[in-house]
Scaffold this motif. Structure first.
Motif, PDB file in Angstrom:
ATOM      1  N   ALA A 232       0.842  -1.198   0.000  1.00 60.10           N
ATOM      2  CA  ALA A 232       0.000   0.000   0.000  1.00 60.10           C
ATOM      3  C   ALA A 232       0.873   1.242   0.000  1.00 60.10           C
ATOM      4  O   ALA A 232       0.647   2.201  -0.743  1.00 60.10           O
ATOM      5  N   ASP A 233       1.907   1.191   0.833  1.00 61.21           N
ATOM      6  CA  ASP A 233       2.866   2.261   0.960  1.00 61.21           C
ATOM      7  C   ASP A 233       3.578   2.506  -0.384  1.00 61.21           C
ATOM      8  O   ASP A 233       3.636   3.631  -0.898  1.00 61.21           O
ATOM      9  N   ALA A 234       4.069   1.423  -0.977  1.00 62.26           N
ATOM     10  CA  ALA A 234       4.791   1.529  -2.248  1.00 62.26           C
ATOM     11  C   ALA A 234       3.879   2.071  -3.348  1.00 62.26           C
ATOM     12  O   ALA A 234       4.301   2.912  -4.153  1.00 62.26           O
ATOM     13  N   ALA A 235       2.622   1.623  -3.371  1.00 60.13           N
ATOM     14  CA  ALA A 235       1.702   2.079  -4.411  1.00 60.13           C
ATOM     15  C   ALA A 235       1.449   3.583  -4.292  1.00 60.13           C
ATOM     16  O   ALA A 235       1.480   4.308  -5.285  1.00 60.13           O
ATOM     17  N   ALA A 236       1.226   4.034  -3.056  1.00 61.74           N
ATOM     18  CA  ALA A 236       0.919   5.444  -2.852  1.00 61.74           C
ATOM     19  C   ALA A 236       2.072   6.325  -3.334  1.00 61.74           C
ATOM     20  O   ALA A 236       1.862   7.327  -4.032  1.00 61.74           O
ATOM     21  N   VAL A 237       3.305   5.948  -2.989  1.00 56.11           N
ATOM     22  CA  VAL A 237       4.459   6.762  -3.378  1.00 56.11           C
ATOM     23  C   VAL A 237       4.727   6.647  -4.877  1.00 56.11           C
ATOM     24  O   VAL A 237       5.046   7.644  -5.540  1.00 56.11           O
ATOM     25  N   ALA A 238       4.553   5.454  -5.421  1.00 56.82           N
ATOM     26  CA  ALA A 238       4.819   5.262  -6.851  1.00 56.82           C
ATOM     27  C   ALA A 238       3.882   6.126  -7.694  1.00 56.82           C
ATOM     28  O   ALA A 238       4.300   6.728  -8.683  1.00 56.82           O
ATOM     29  N   MET A 239       2.618   6.200  -7.278  1.00 50.60           N
ATOM     30  CA  MET A 239       1.655   7.000  -8.043  1.00 50.60           C
ATOM     31  C   MET A 239       2.053   8.466  -8.061  1.00 50.60           C
ATOM     32  O   MET A 239       1.892   9.150  -9.066  1.00 50.60           O
ATOM     33  N   VAL A 240       2.573   8.945  -6.948  1.00 51.10           N
ATOM     34  CA  VAL A 240       2.917  10.362  -6.854  1.00 51.10           C
ATOM     35  C   VAL A 240       4.252  10.651  -7.536  1.00 51.10           C
ATOM     36  O   VAL A 240       4.401  11.645  -8.233  1.00 51.10           O
ATOM     37  N   MET A 241       5.251   9.773  -7.318  1.00 49.11           N
ATOM     38  CA  MET A 241       6.620  10.139  -7.688  1.00 49.11           C
ATOM     39  C   MET A 241       7.108   9.639  -9.042  1.00 49.11           C
ATOM     40  O   MET A 241       8.031  10.215  -9.622  1.00 49.11           O
ATOM     41  N   LEU A 242       6.531   8.544  -9.554  1.00 48.30           N
ATOM     42  CA  LEU A 242       7.076   7.973 -10.787  1.00 48.30           C
ATOM     43  C   LEU A 242       7.128   8.959 -11.952  1.00 48.30           C
ATOM     44  O   LEU A 242       8.173   9.067 -12.620  1.00 48.30           O
ATOM     45  N   PRO A 243       6.044   9.706 -12.206  1.00 48.47           N
ATOM     46  CA  PRO A 243       6.104  10.621 -13.354  1.00 48.47           C
ATOM     47  C   PRO A 243       7.233  11.648 -13.248  1.00 48.47           C
ATOM     48  O   PRO A 243       7.990  11.854 -14.210  1.00 48.47           O
ATOM     49  N   SER A 244       7.391  12.267 -12.057  1.00 47.26           N
ATOM     50  CA  SER A 244       8.419  13.298 -11.944  1.00 47.26           C
ATOM     51  C   SER A 244       9.818  12.683 -11.993  1.00 47.26           C
ATOM     52  O   SER A 244      10.750  13.270 -12.526  1.00 47.26           O
ATOM     53  N   MET A 245       9.973  11.478 -11.433  1.00 48.45           N
ATOM     54  CA  MET A 245      11.290  10.842 -11.487  1.00 48.45           C
ATOM     55  C   MET A 245      11.667  10.511 -12.923  1.00 48.45           C
ATOM     56  O   MET A 245      12.812  10.666 -13.336  1.00 48.45           O
ATOM     57  N   THR A 246      10.677  10.053 -13.707  1.00 48.62           N
ATOM     58  CA  THR A 246      10.949   9.717 -15.096  1.00 48.62           C
ATOM     59  C   THR A 246      11.351  10.969 -15.872  1.00 48.62           C
ATOM     60  O   THR A 246      12.282  10.943 -16.675  1.00 48.62           O
ATOM     61  N   ARG A 247      10.661  12.089 -15.614  1.00 53.01           N
ATOM     62  CA  ARG A 247      11.014  13.351 -16.284  1.00 53.01           C
ATOM     63  C   ARG A 247      12.444  13.756 -16.008  1.00 53.01           C
ATOM     64  O   ARG A 247      13.101  14.359 -16.835  1.00 53.01           O
TER      65      ARG A 247
END
Lengths: 182, 425
Positions: B111-126
């Motif tokens: 649950a923890d990983a999903a919440a952070v992944a949803m928020v951070m993945l797009p900006s990290m990829t950029r």
């Protein structure tokens, strides 16, 4: 594997948690009796547990009196929450199981294993319902009362029978759907 | 009979039968075949569930979910980003810290990983981080949720081993949880420097104070949960309920992200997830009754003790076993299956049960992100849209660094035991 946590987050990327009665593993798999019934009961049990416990804290602070006897109800609600939620989980195939090895098999034996697993689940909860029924009869016959509230014990034990039977029905329903799908 | 119990269970487990059924049906068959009292099949289901300490489990799951749905993760990311500032590998550091912090609110790794992944993945990829790397680091950092209090795994452990208290075990998890999370800084920083990720960090950062103000509602949550436990004002269940009502307030009044429909959904989803875990507890009750009445667990423990009497070797063996099991199953299930066998061994060597609980849980945490069956990775790779095999070159280094943290706690039990002793539990 599919975990309790895995299932929780499974649909998260799509933005919606379990939408109604569809199983994330098999969208065509819709039981005729809506799972909303179990959902509502499980949500109600969860909400009641929170409200009773919170009321306990508030009352203890204001009056120094303890509502310890309400523990009996909370703990009973925990049993209800588990069995009702389990019925929904069986209908949706959300229970934790190790799929790693089964998924290496071809479709036919894999389906056979799935049917066996469901048949065993049905047998297990038939046993629980049956011996739960004998417990209920004992409580009824001897007029056992609960230790905390002093109410007849059979009012608790009957639910083990009813809800185990509900689980058997849900498992049977899914067994039938998987069987028919061929 | 004992071989039927263990063998039958193992066969059913590998065959993909639901874990609860595999435990319950083998237990029930052995009870019937060996005449151990058929009524116990029903009574064990009821009595395994009807326990006051177990109430904490669904309520902690609900509390974690309310904060997650209220959108606490995004506010924490904004605050920690402002705190860390723009630099090489900053976003990876932010992801690790936010995962650890969310672990202090929720007790579930995926649950923890999903919440952070949803928020951070797009900006990290950029900013040039490969999605496979981002998915790996978030999955790994998310696993610390079951170590950093509150932890669902620890609640279950204390239900099974009543001589260990929830506050003591929660306190024992703090330092190992921090170590496990911070150990991930090593590979992530090395990779970030080597490949120059985050060098062109042009994210707009709000002022630190503004971000702090936004995030403060989430930042206060662990203080409320753990503070109430610390003062002894609340039982664990009550602390969890207070967190639920606080989260409810934050979600509906402060962030206004939760409406009536959303609240109902949170109740349903958390109840169902709790039920899945608690059904295993109920069915494990039948299995445990059969196993302990037969003396099967003690016999198994003796057999393991027969392999070696050397404590270090035994500990290493147990850790390997748990690590393998942790890749397949979640912490709750592993405790239910292994504790009856491992408890006599722990007692035979005179190991501290609290320390052992932390070690067990660290193995489960590592198992959560070790391919190919890692729950956390499953969640984050799906959000990142990459295959799990693409994460292997990154995630294995994270497994290695967290194994380092595990080795430290195994070698220096005080890392786990100092804080609970200090707090007087």
């Amino acid at each position: 594997m599919a975990g309790p946590d895995g299932t929780e987050t499974e649909s998260a990327p799509a933005g919606n948690a379990h939408d109604g009665e569809t199983s994330p593993r098999d969208p065509r798999n819709t039981p005729r009796v809506p799972i909303r019934i179990e959902e509502a009961a499980a949500a109600a049990a969860m909400a009641l547990i929170c409200l009773i416990t919170f009321a306990n804290v508030v009352v203890r602070y204001l009056t120094n009196a303890s509502f310890a006897f309400t523990e009996e109800i909370s703990v009973f609600l925990l049993v209800v929450l588990t069995l009702v939620g389990a019925a929904a989980a069986f209908a949706r195939d959300l229970n934790i199981r190790v799929l790693f090895f089964a998924e290496m098999l071809p479709a036919r034996p894999r389906r056979a294993l799935e049917l066996i697993g469901m048949a065993l689940s049905a047998v297990l909860f038939m046993l629980v319902a049956w011996y739960g029924w004998r417990f209920f009869l004992d409580d009824w016959k001897y007029g056992t009362t609960s230790p905390g509230l002093g109410i007849p014990q059979w009012m608790y034990s009957i639910w083990l029978v009813v809800l185990s039977a509900a689980i058997v029905a849900r498992v049977a329903g899914r067994l039938w759907r998987v069987w028919r799908r061929g | 009979m004992s071989w039927l119990l263990f063998g039958g269970f193992l066969v059913l487990l590998v065959a993909g039968v639901p874990l609860a059924t595999a435990l319950g049906i083998t237990g029930a068959l052995v009870v019937l075949a060996a005449n151990l009292g058929a009524m116990s099949i029903a009574s064990n289901v009821y009595s395994s569930l009807a326990k006051y300490p177990l109430l904490a489990l669904p309520v902690f799951i609900l509390a974690g979910m309310i904060f997650e749905r209220a959108g606490v993760a995004a506010k924490l990311v904004a605050f920690v980003s402002a705190l860390v500032g723009p630099r090489h590998g900053a976003q990876a550091v932010v992801a690790i810290l936010v995962c650890m912090f969310l672990g202090g609110i929720s007790g579930s790794g995926p649950a923890d990983a999903a919440a952070v992944a949803m928020v951070m993945l797009p900006s990290m990829t950029r900013q040039g981080y490969p999605p496979a790397f981002s998915a790996s680091i978030i999955a790994a950092a998310g696993s610390t949720a079951i170590l950093i209090p509150p932890s669902i795994a620890f609640v279950i452990f204390t239900v099974l081993v009543p001589q260990v208290s929830v506050p003591a075990l929660f306190a024992a998890g703090v330092i190992p949880g921090l170590l496990a999370g911070l150990s991930l800084l090593v590979p992530s920083t090395i990779f970030a420097w080597k490949y120059g990720w985050g060098a062109n960090d042009a994210t707009e950062r709000r002022g630190l104070l503004r971000a702090l103000k936004d995030a403060s509602w989430g930042l206060a949550a662990p203080i409320i949960i753990l503070g109430g436990l610390r003062t002894g004002a609340f039982t664990p269940t009550e602390a969890a309920v207070v967190a639920v009502f606080y989260g409810f307030f934050v979600g509906t009044v402060v962030y206004r992200t939760l409406d009536v429909r959303g609240l109902y959904r949170v109740l349903v989803d958390s109840a169902e997830i709790s039920a899945v875990v608690m059904l295993i507890i109920a069915c494990a009750g039948i299995f445990a009754h059969a196993g302990s009445t037969l003396g099967a667990f003690d016999a198994m423990a003796k057999a393991m003790l027969g392999v070696t009497q050397e404590p270090h070797l035994m500990l290493a063996m147990i850790m390997l076993l748990l690590l393998a099991a942790g890749m397949m199953l979640d912490a709750a299930s592993i405790f239910l299956i292994f504790l009856p066998i491992l408890t006599p061994i722990v007692n035979a060597f005179g190991w501290n049960m609290t320390w052992f609980a932390v070690l067990m849980t660290m193995n489960m945490a590592i198992g959560q992100f070790t391919p190919p069956m890692a729950v956390n990775l499953l969640v984050t790779t799906r959000i990142a849209g990459v295959g799990m095999e693409s994460t292997v070159r990154w995630v294995l280094w994270m497994v290695v660094s967290m194994l380092g943290a595990l080795a430290l706690v195994a070698a220096f039990p005080q890392l786990a035991l100092w804080l609970p002793e200090r707090l007087g539990y």
